[in-house]
Write a protein that holds these residues in place. Sequence first.
Motif, PDB file in Angstrom:
ATOM      1  N   GLU A 126       0.824  -1.202   0.000  1.00 56.14           N
ATOM      2  CA  GLU A 126       0.000   0.000   0.000  1.00 56.14           C
ATOM      3  C   GLU A 126       0.861   1.256   0.000  1.00 56.14           C
ATOM      4  O   GLU A 126       2.041   1.216   0.353  1.00 56.14           O
ATOM      5  CB  GLU A 126      -0.917   0.010   1.235  1.00 56.14           C
ATOM      6  N   GLU A 127       0.264   2.355  -0.405  1.00 56.39           N
ATOM      7  CA  GLU A 127       0.899   3.684  -0.347  1.00 56.39           C
ATOM      8  C   GLU A 127       2.266   3.688  -1.026  1.00 56.39           C
ATOM      9  O   GLU A 127       3.250   4.215  -0.490  1.00 56.39           O
ATOM     10  CB  GLU A 127       1.014   4.155   1.105  1.00 56.39           C
ATOM     11  N   ILE A 128       2.341   3.097  -2.202  1.00 50.85           N
ATOM     12  CA  ILE A 128       3.602   3.074  -2.954  1.00 50.85           C
ATOM     13  C   ILE A 128       3.852   4.466  -3.521  1.00 50.85           C
ATOM     14  O   ILE A 128       3.036   5.003  -4.268  1.00 50.85           O
ATOM     15  CB  ILE A 128       3.554   2.036  -4.081  1.00 50.85           C
ATOM     16  N   ARG A 129       4.972   5.042  -3.155  1.00 53.80           N
ATOM     17  CA  ARG A 129       5.321   6.387  -3.608  1.00 53.80           C
ATOM     18  C   ARG A 129       6.693   6.352  -4.272  1.00 53.80           C
ATOM     19  O   ARG A 129       7.617   5.735  -3.755  1.00 53.80           O
ATOM     20  CB  ARG A 129       5.345   7.378  -2.440  1.00 53.80           C
ATOM     21  N   VAL A 130       6.803   7.043  -5.399  1.00 54.29           N
ATOM     22  CA  VAL A 130       8.049   7.091  -6.160  1.00 54.29           C
ATOM     23  C   VAL A 130       8.496   8.538  -6.282  1.00 54.29           C
ATOM     24  O   VAL A 130       7.707   9.407  -6.665  1.00 54.29           O
ATOM     25  CB  VAL A 130       7.879   6.478  -7.562  1.00 54.29           C
ATOM     26  N   SER A 131       9.732   8.802  -5.951  1.00 52.74           N
ATOM     27  CA  SER A 131      10.254  10.168  -6.003  1.00 52.74           C
ATOM     28  C   SER A 131      10.539  10.587  -7.433  1.00 52.74           C
ATOM     29  O   SER A 131      10.555   9.775  -8.368  1.00 52.74           O
ATOM     30  CB  SER A 131      11.542  10.259  -5.188  1.00 52.74           C
ATOM     31  N   LYS A 132      10.795  11.862  -7.600  1.00 51.14           N
ATOM     32  CA  LYS A 132      11.297  12.350  -8.874  1.00 51.14           C
ATOM     33  C   LYS A 132      12.722  11.847  -9.096  1.00 51.14           C
ATOM     34  O   LYS A 132      13.390  11.408  -8.177  1.00 51.14           O
ATOM     35  CB  LYS A 132      11.272  13.881  -8.903  1.00 51.14           C
ATOM     36  N   ARG A 133      13.143  11.933 -10.328  1.00 45.15           N
ATOM     37  CA  ARG A 133      14.458  11.427 -10.706  1.00 45.15           C
ATOM     38  C   ARG A 133      15.573  12.209 -10.032  1.00 45.15           C
ATOM     39  O   ARG A 133      15.544  13.437  -9.950  1.00 45.15           O
ATOM     40  CB  ARG A 133      14.631  11.499 -12.222  1.00 45.15           C
ATOM     41  N   VAL A 134      16.560  11.479  -9.533  1.00 48.23           N
ATOM     42  CA  VAL A 134      17.774  12.063  -8.966  1.00 48.23           C
ATOM     43  C   VAL A 134      18.961  11.407  -9.661  1.00 48.23           C
ATOM     44  O   VAL A 134      19.062  10.178  -9.691  1.00 48.23           O
ATOM     45  CB  VAL A 134      17.864  11.825  -7.447  1.00 48.23           C
ATOM     46  N   THR A 135      19.838  12.205 -10.252  1.00 54.18           N
ATOM     47  CA  THR A 135      21.011  11.640 -10.926  1.00 54.18           C
ATOM     48  C   THR A 135      22.059  11.259  -9.901  1.00 54.18           C
ATOM     49  O   THR A 135      22.527  12.096  -9.132  1.00 54.18           O
ATOM     50  CB  THR A 135      21.607  12.635 -11.932  1.00 54.18           C
ATOM     51  N   ALA A 136      22.423   9.984  -9.891  1.00 55.84           N
ATOM     52  CA  ALA A 136      23.429   9.473  -8.955  1.00 55.84           C
ATOM     53  C   ALA A 136      24.322   8.503  -9.702  1.00 55.84           C
ATOM     54  O   ALA A 136      23.835   7.630 -10.422  1.00 55.84           O
ATOM     55  CB  ALA A 136      22.758   8.768  -7.772  1.00 55.84           C
ATOM     56  N   PHE A 137      25.611   8.671  -9.537  1.00 52.07           N
ATOM     57  CA  PHE A 137      26.588   7.815 -10.215  1.00 52.07           C
ATOM     58  C   PHE A 137      26.325   7.787 -11.723  1.00 52.07           C
ATOM     59  O   PHE A 137      26.425   6.753 -12.369  1.00 52.07           O
ATOM     60  CB  PHE A 137      26.568   6.396  -9.629  1.00 52.07           C
ATOM     61  N   MET A 138      25.921   8.941 -12.243  1.00 54.28           N
ATOM     62  CA  MET A 138      25.735   9.188 -13.677  1.00 54.28           C
ATOM     63  C   MET A 138      24.553   8.459 -14.281  1.00 54.28           C
ATOM     64  O   MET A 138      24.430   8.370 -15.500  1.00 54.28           O
ATOM     65  CB  MET A 138      27.025   8.844 -14.451  1.00 54.28           C
ATOM     66  N   VAL A 139      23.678   7.911 -13.475  1.00 50.86           N
ATOM     67  CA  VAL A 139      22.466   7.272 -13.979  1.00 50.86           C
ATOM     68  C   VAL A 139      21.274   7.771 -13.162  1.00 50.86           C
ATOM     69  O   VAL A 139      21.435   8.411 -12.130  1.00 50.86           O
ATOM     70  CB  VAL A 139      22.554   5.730 -13.891  1.00 50.86           C
ATOM     71  N   LYS A 140      20.088   7.457 -13.633  1.00 51.81           N
ATOM     72  CA  LYS A 140      18.881   7.900 -12.925  1.00 51.81           C
ATOM     73  C   LYS A 140      18.655   7.046 -11.684  1.00 51.81           C
ATOM     74  O   LYS A 140      18.945   5.847 -11.660  1.00 51.81           O
ATOM     75  CB  LYS A 140      17.664   7.819 -13.845  1.00 51.81           C
ATOM     76  N   SER A 141      18.116   7.657 -10.668  1.00 52.06           N
ATOM     77  CA  SER A 141      17.768   6.945  -9.444  1.00 52.06           C
ATOM     78  C   SER A 141      16.454   7.505  -8.915  1.00 52.06           C
ATOM     79  O   SER A 141      16.076   8.634  -9.220  1.00 52.06           O
ATOM     80  CB  SER A 141      18.872   7.082  -8.393  1.00 52.06           C
TER      81      SER A 141
END
Length: 301
Positions: free
Chosen positions: A262-277
């Motif tokens: 339940e309540e699955i939340r996904v953040s906006k994209r954050v660039t880490a180690f040159m890839v999306k996270s």
Amino acid sequence: MAMLDLHHRGPGPLGIAAGLIYAIYGIEQKHTLFFFLLNAIAFSLLSTVFFLYFHPICLFLESFLFSSSSPAAARFSAGFFGAVTALSAVCLFFAAANFFYSAVPLRYEMAQKMVGSVGDWSSVKTALDLGCGRGVLLNAVAMQLKKTGSSGRVVGLDRSMSTTLSTLRTAHMEGVQEYVTCRQGDVRRLPFGDNYFDVVVSAVFLHTVGKEYGQKTVEAAAERTRVLGEAVRVLKPGGVGVLWDLVHVPEYVRRLQELRMEEIRVSKRVTAFMVKSHMVSFKKPSQHFVGPGEVRLDWRC
């Protein structure tokens, strides 16, 4: 699925005490950072040579590779290779800077956001950090338990005994050693009973599981799914899970939906180690009802 805003930054020691953070936690995978820096320096020197000795290089190319009637081709080749080496140097310096930033400051910042996404820590008695590494997230959880006056503890699980020893040292330096326990173990088969932890967290770790099969193989995806199922299994009903990882987040979301979190939340994209996270948070349902009787789900994969 709701979106979390990761761009709001509250006051904190990230900018002021960045040097202290590095002093405590150091940098993992230093060889990768050195690889980027050494290659960036090499390409910078090579591009400088092309710039300073452009005319002699053109004459050399014209004499040995092109006919004397093709000076334009020689100049184009020298300029092209000089531009490529300069651009490569810029890209490698950028990669080194991003890796350096992602290694500790970004980890620290994301750890604070992951802790903040849990909400109420006063009722948390047990927490688990999967792949705790040197303890950036682990110690952030322990610090939150300390702030709330909780008697709870956080367990850091890592596959390397030497890493767990380093983690205990960082916990001592942060002054939260009484809230931290470290164990060596396999995340594919967590050495804990069902419904054991109030909170399960993990930062930039899950994508490394199954890498011996190759990141894009079915076998690696199955291993990551297995670990996610184990994390759900040990999480108490009503407990909260928070993951921050690279690349494979859509895969995790699908699996969490399959497990009826339940309540699955996904953040906006954050660039880490040159890839999306992305950061993913979810809540394990307290109970499921189908018809008149309760259905107990099997969280194992």
